[in-house]
Write a protein that holds these residues in place. Structure first.
Motif, PDB file in Angstrom:
ATOM      1  N   UNK A   2       0.835  -1.190   0.000  1.00 28.12           N
ATOM      2  CA  UNK A   2       0.000   0.000   0.000  1.00 28.12           C
ATOM      3  C   UNK A   2       0.870   1.239   0.000  1.00 28.12           C
ATOM      4  N   UNK A   3       0.479   2.207  -0.811  1.00 30.86           N
ATOM      5  CA  UNK A   3       1.174   3.486  -0.825  1.00 30.86           C
ATOM      6  C   UNK A   3       0.138   4.559  -0.621  1.00 30.86           C
ATOM      7  N   UNK A  18      -3.310   4.812  -2.014  1.00 34.95           N
ATOM      8  CA  UNK A  18      -3.331   3.740  -3.007  1.00 34.95           C
ATOM      9  C   UNK A  18      -2.898   2.428  -2.382  1.00 34.95           C
ATOM     10  N   UNK A  19      -3.585   1.360  -2.761  1.00 32.24           N
ATOM     11  CA  UNK A  19      -3.268   0.018  -2.291  1.00 32.24           C
ATOM     12  C   UNK A  19      -2.932  -0.864  -3.474  1.00 32.24           C
ATOM     13  N   UNK A  20      -1.709  -1.360  -3.524  1.00 33.02           N
ATOM     14  CA  UNK A  20      -1.263  -2.208  -4.633  1.00 33.02           C
ATOM     15  C   UNK A  20      -1.446  -3.670  -4.262  1.00 33.02           C
ATOM     16  N   UNK A  21      -2.476  -4.289  -4.805  1.00 33.27           N
ATOM     17  CA  UNK A  21      -2.702  -5.708  -4.544  1.00 33.27           C
ATOM     18  C   UNK A  21      -1.827  -6.584  -5.437  1.00 33.27           C
ATOM     19  N   UNK A  75      -3.807   4.952   6.762  1.00 34.20           N
ATOM     20  CA  UNK A  75      -4.196   4.089   5.652  1.00 34.20           C
ATOM     21  C   UNK A  75      -3.468   2.762   5.760  1.00 34.20           C
ATOM     22  N   UNK A  76      -4.216   1.681   5.518  1.00 31.96           N
ATOM     23  CA  UNK A  76      -3.624   0.352   5.604  1.00 31.96           C
ATOM     24  C   UNK A  76      -4.308  -0.576   4.609  1.00 31.96           C
ATOM     25  N   UNK A  77      -3.553  -1.444   3.977  1.00 29.34           N
ATOM     26  CA  UNK A  77      -4.099  -2.432   3.059  1.00 29.34           C
ATOM     27  C   UNK A  77      -3.752  -3.822   3.554  1.00 29.34           C
ATOM     28  N   UNK A  78      -4.759  -4.703   3.581  1.00 29.83           N
ATOM     29  CA  UNK A  78      -4.565  -6.087   4.004  1.00 29.83           C
ATOM     30  C   UNK A  78      -4.951  -7.009   2.860  1.00 29.83           C
ATOM     31  N   UNK A 106      -8.494  -2.216   1.663  1.00 31.96           N
ATOM     32  CA  UNK A 106      -7.808  -1.004   2.118  1.00 31.96           C
ATOM     33  C   UNK A 106      -8.739  -0.208   3.015  1.00 31.96           C
ATOM     34  N   UNK A 107      -8.167   0.360   4.062  1.00 32.48           N
ATOM     35  CA  UNK A 107      -8.954   1.092   5.059  1.00 32.48           C
ATOM     36  C   UNK A 107      -8.301   2.437   5.322  1.00 32.48           C
ATOM     37  N   UNK A 108      -9.056   3.500   5.106  1.00 29.57           N
ATOM     38  CA  UNK A 108      -8.586   4.854   5.378  1.00 29.57           C
ATOM     39  C   UNK A 108      -9.289   5.397   6.607  1.00 29.57           C
TER      40      UNK A 108
END
Length: 279
Positions: A22-23, A106-109, A137-140, A154-156
């Protein structure tokens, strides 16, 4: 309307949590003062990397849809970042945020090395756009089957109109019901432990009567079911026959007022927008 000075935007960008998948960044945007009682507009849109049903790659067309909707918060799916020639190697989330004067994360999956040393990594995933600064911001990454494509949640964290809320954006798998159900259960597991008002938006690739949607709507309200009119079909664009793009919300502090599907040929999905009161 006051614009944030660049040095403050840099500060906000430094507050964002950046993970390997995630960026997050902040574009110059509108940081409007808290105005309790003002309606909040939320939009979800699978943009198909900006390629429309006419075969034309046109990010400006996507930007105009978002701009004309008046959305304060936006969840985008199928967003390219230096991905390939199909999107002209453009950093799409940064381009859209700059064009719309919104903050973004941005979240890069999918996260692949560049084709040539020194070039940016090739990424594909989801993005959040917000008129208010994104505080965290966090992406799982979600469960993945051997034949599937990696998906994420992704959670903002955002403070808007004086209310702290979570804005979760996802794109569940399209080709495996069991995998999608596991992904839905993981979304609940990741989000159900907080009392913060929450939006869960995205392309869920399932109709309202599917078990995976029932898993989610046991926890969150389906905005369209509450205030939408008609079937709410969002796919495919040229002859919509399925409601697979959703705006879900918690019961506390979020009151849905209206919802609509927007007609546009900018992608193979139609965007869905809704208006809420934050209480």
């Amino acid at each position: 309307m006051r614009r944030l000075p660049p040095r403050l935007l840099v500060t906000f960008a430094g507050l964002l949590m950046v993970l390997p998948t995630a960026a997050a960044a902040s574009a110059r945007g509108d940081d409007r003062p808290d105005r309790p009682g003002q309606p909040l507009k939320v939009l979800t849109y699978n943009i198909h990397h900006g390629a429309g049903t006419d075969g034309v790659l046109d990010l400006e067309r996507i930007a105009k849809v978002i701009e004309n909707s008046g959305a304060d918060l936006v969840g985008l799916q199928e967003v390219d970042k230096h991905w390939s020639q199909r999107s002209n190697w453009v950093d799409q989330p940064a381009w859209l945020a700059a064009r719309l004067k919104m903050h973004y994360a941005y979240a890069a999956n999918l996260d692949l090395p560049p084709l040539k040393p020194g070039e940016p990594r090739r990424q594909y995933g989801t993005a959040v756009l917000s008129k208010s600064p994104i505080k965290d911001f966090e992406n799982t990454l979600l469960p993945l089957y051997p034949t599937g494509e990696q998906r994420g949640l992704s959670v903002a964290a955002i403070k808007i109109r004086g209310v702290y809320l979570r804005f979760a954006n996802t794109h569940l798998t399209s080709n495996n019901n069991a995998e999608r159900l596991e992904q839905a259960k993981k979304v609940v597991e990741l989000l159900d432990d907080s009392k913060l008002p929450t939006f869960v938006v995205g392309d869920l690739n399932a109709r309202p009567n599917a078990p995976e949607i029932a898993t989610l709507t046991k926890v969150w309200r389906d905005t369209w079911a509450d205030v939408g009119t008609g079937p709410g079909y969002s796919s495919p664009t040229e002859n919509p026959a399925a409601r697979i793009d959703y705006l879900l919300h918690t019961r506390q502090k979020i009151e849905p007022l209206s919802s609509a599907v927007i007609t546009t040929n900018g992608s193979d999905h139609l965007p869905v927008v809704a208006t809420y009161n934050l209480r």
